[in-house]
Design an enzyme around this catalytic site. Structure first.
Site, PDB file in Angstrom:
ATOM      1  N   CYS A 164      -2.258  -5.191   6.467  1.00  0.00           N
ATOM      2  CA  CYS A 164      -0.990  -4.869   7.117  1.00  0.00           C
ATOM      3  C   CYS A 164      -0.677  -3.392   6.854  1.00  0.00           C
ATOM      4  O   CYS A 164      -1.383  -2.714   6.095  1.00  0.00           O
ATOM      5  CB  CYS A 164       0.135  -5.750   6.571  1.00  0.00           C
ATOM      6  SG  CYS A 164       0.489  -5.475   4.816  1.00  0.00           S
TER       7      CYS A 164
ATOM      8  N   SER B  81      -4.048  -8.510   2.556  1.00  0.00           N
ATOM      9  CA  SER B  81      -4.770  -7.685   1.579  1.00  0.00           C
ATOM     10  C   SER B  81      -6.291  -7.796   1.742  1.00  0.00           C
ATOM     11  O   SER B  81      -7.033  -7.401   0.848  1.00  0.00           O
ATOM     12  CB  SER B  81      -4.385  -8.094   0.152  1.00  0.00           C
ATOM     13  OG  SER B  81      -2.997  -7.934  -0.061  1.00  0.00           O
TER      14      SER B  81
ATOM     15  N   CYS C 208       5.339  -0.929  -0.595  1.00  0.00           N
ATOM     16  CA  CYS C 208       5.481  -1.172   0.845  1.00  0.00           C
ATOM     17  C   CYS C 208       6.895  -0.785   1.279  1.00  0.00           C
ATOM     18  O   CYS C 208       7.865  -1.166   0.618  1.00  0.00           O
ATOM     19  CB  CYS C 208       5.215  -2.645   1.136  1.00  0.00           C
ATOM     20  SG  CYS C 208       5.652  -3.133   2.823  1.00  0.00           S
TER      21      CYS C 208
ATOM     22  N   GLU D 189       6.295  -8.840  -6.493  1.00  0.00           N
ATOM     23  CA  GLU D 189       7.296  -8.294  -5.565  1.00  0.00           C
ATOM     24  C   GLU D 189       8.691  -8.757  -5.943  1.00  0.00           C
ATOM     25  O   GLU D 189       9.638  -7.959  -5.982  1.00  0.00           O
ATOM     26  CB  GLU D 189       6.980  -8.715  -4.130  1.00  0.00           C
ATOM     27  CG  GLU D 189       8.017  -8.211  -3.132  1.00  0.00           C
ATOM     28  CD  GLU D 189       7.869  -8.806  -1.746  1.00  0.00           C
ATOM     29  OE1 GLU D 189       8.898  -9.104  -1.111  1.00  0.00           O
ATOM     30  OE2 GLU D 189       6.713  -8.974  -1.292  1.00  0.00           O
TER      31      GLU D 189
ATOM     32  N   SER E  61      -0.081 -14.222  -2.081  1.00  0.00           N
ATOM     33  CA  SER E  61       0.984 -15.097  -1.602  1.00  0.00           C
ATOM     34  C   SER E  61       0.886 -15.353  -0.104  1.00  0.00           C
ATOM     35  O   SER E  61       0.966 -16.498   0.359  1.00  0.00           O
ATOM     36  CB  SER E  61       2.352 -14.486  -1.932  1.00  0.00           C
ATOM     37  OG  SER E  61       3.392 -15.250  -1.378  1.00  0.00           O
ATOM     38  N   ASN E  62       0.716 -14.301   0.677  1.00  0.00           N
ATOM     39  CA  ASN E  62       0.706 -14.493   2.128  1.00  0.00           C
ATOM     40  C   ASN E  62      -0.543 -15.241   2.580  1.00  0.00           C
ATOM     41  O   ASN E  62      -0.489 -16.022   3.531  1.00  0.00           O
ATOM     42  CB  ASN E  62       0.846 -13.146   2.860  1.00  0.00           C
ATOM     43  CG  ASN E  62      -0.424 -12.320   2.840  1.00  0.00           C
ATOM     44  OD1 ASN E  62      -1.245 -12.405   3.744  1.00  0.00           O
ATOM     45  ND2 ASN E  62      -0.594 -11.509   1.804  1.00  0.00           N
TER      46      ASN E  62
END
Length: 286
Positions: free
Chosen positions: A12, A265, A99, A129, A223-224
């Site tokens: 991303c 990532s 980010c 995060e 996580s994503n």
């Protein structure tokens, strides 16, 4: 065997930015450190370790003789405010690869906490995060990860600001944010889930409905990526792998239509290597 790759797979914007910042420092500085892994991908972390980048958990890990020449990169997940204060006090140069979407959340909770608001963060309490965001409101936020934890919320005697971890599940956020709004009489809610996360999750749902197997590529601690695998598993047989080496021909048996997605990532070279292996294994199976 037909292979389809979901839209919005791989790096991303925030991850690309963090990696670019690190790359620029490697060529210009002698001692480069990252405060925690730059991103949640072991292969990428190992790659930069081979280039001389060292991962530290806290600034105090640096020796007195290393402080003068050290360049510390704040990873894409961000860091608590005290890290910046400690670095400034010791005269350590900080390069901020947080980010921009995470940075915006940090600024939001800092602003509202200063105004006297309670802060609620919807997300994983042990994710870096979320830890970083909480560190911008003096670690006083109430952190809610799921519906079961809604009992932690009561109607406070002052207004409340609600934010979300950028990679939080969209569907869970819809449920939780509505319930929080019902429970609190004075609340300001910000949907801070990253737009790229929304796009990625929607794209993978669309693809999962059209294939026999979904292969989700990305770090086991990302996580994503974990959420992508969970979404896919609700619709179709799903395998979560980090690299092509985690995939075997047995995994592909019976699947003529294979979908691939990758976490934010996951670099392109890992995705391409997985595609190539599936193509080769597919020729053997069929």
């Amino acid at each position: 065997m037909k292979i389809q790759v979901a839209e919005h797979s791989g790096y991303c914007y925030g991850v690309k930015r963090a990696v670019n910042i690190l790359e620029s420092l490697i060529t210009e500085h002698q001692s480069v450190y990252t405060l925690g892994p730059i991103i949640h991908n072991k292969q990428v972390t190992d790659f930069y370790e081979q280039k001389g980048v060292l991962v530290i958990d806290k600034i105090s890990d640096l020796g007195d003789n290393e402080i003068e020449t050290a360049s510390i990169v704040i990873r894409s997940h961000g860091a608590p405010k005290y890290i910046y204060d400690e670095a400034a006090e010791k005269g350590i140069k900080i390069y901020d690869a947080t980010c921009p979407y995470v940075k915006k959340i940090q600024n939001t909770v800092s602003t509202y906490a200063t105004k006297g608001y309670n802060i609620i963060i919807v997300g994983n309490p042990i994710h870096p995060e979320v830890i970083g965001i909480n560190g911008w409101c003096d670690n006083k936020a109430v952190i809610i990860e799921n519906v079961e934890q809604l009992e932690l919320i009561k109607d406070f005697n002052r207004p409340t600001c609600v934010v979300a971890q950028t990679t939080y599940s969209i569907k869970q956020w819809e449920v939780l944010s509505k319930e929080i709004e019902v429970r609190l009489s004075d609340v300001t809610i910000f949907n801070t889930i990253c737009h790229a996360t929304e796009q990625r999750q929607q794209a993978v749902l669309d693809l999962a409905s059209k294939v026999d197997l979904m292969v989700v590529v990305g770090g086991k601690h990302s996580s994503n990526t974990i959420k992508l695998a969970e979404l896919c598993a609700k619709q179709v047989k799903t395998i979560h792998i980090e690299t092509k080496d985690d995939l075997t021909s047995v995994d592909l048996i019976g699947s003529k239509n294979v979908g691939i997605t990758a976490g934010a990532s996951t670099p392109d070279w890992i995705i391409q290597s997985v595609i190539l292996k599936i193509e080769n294994e597919g020729e053997v199976i069929f």
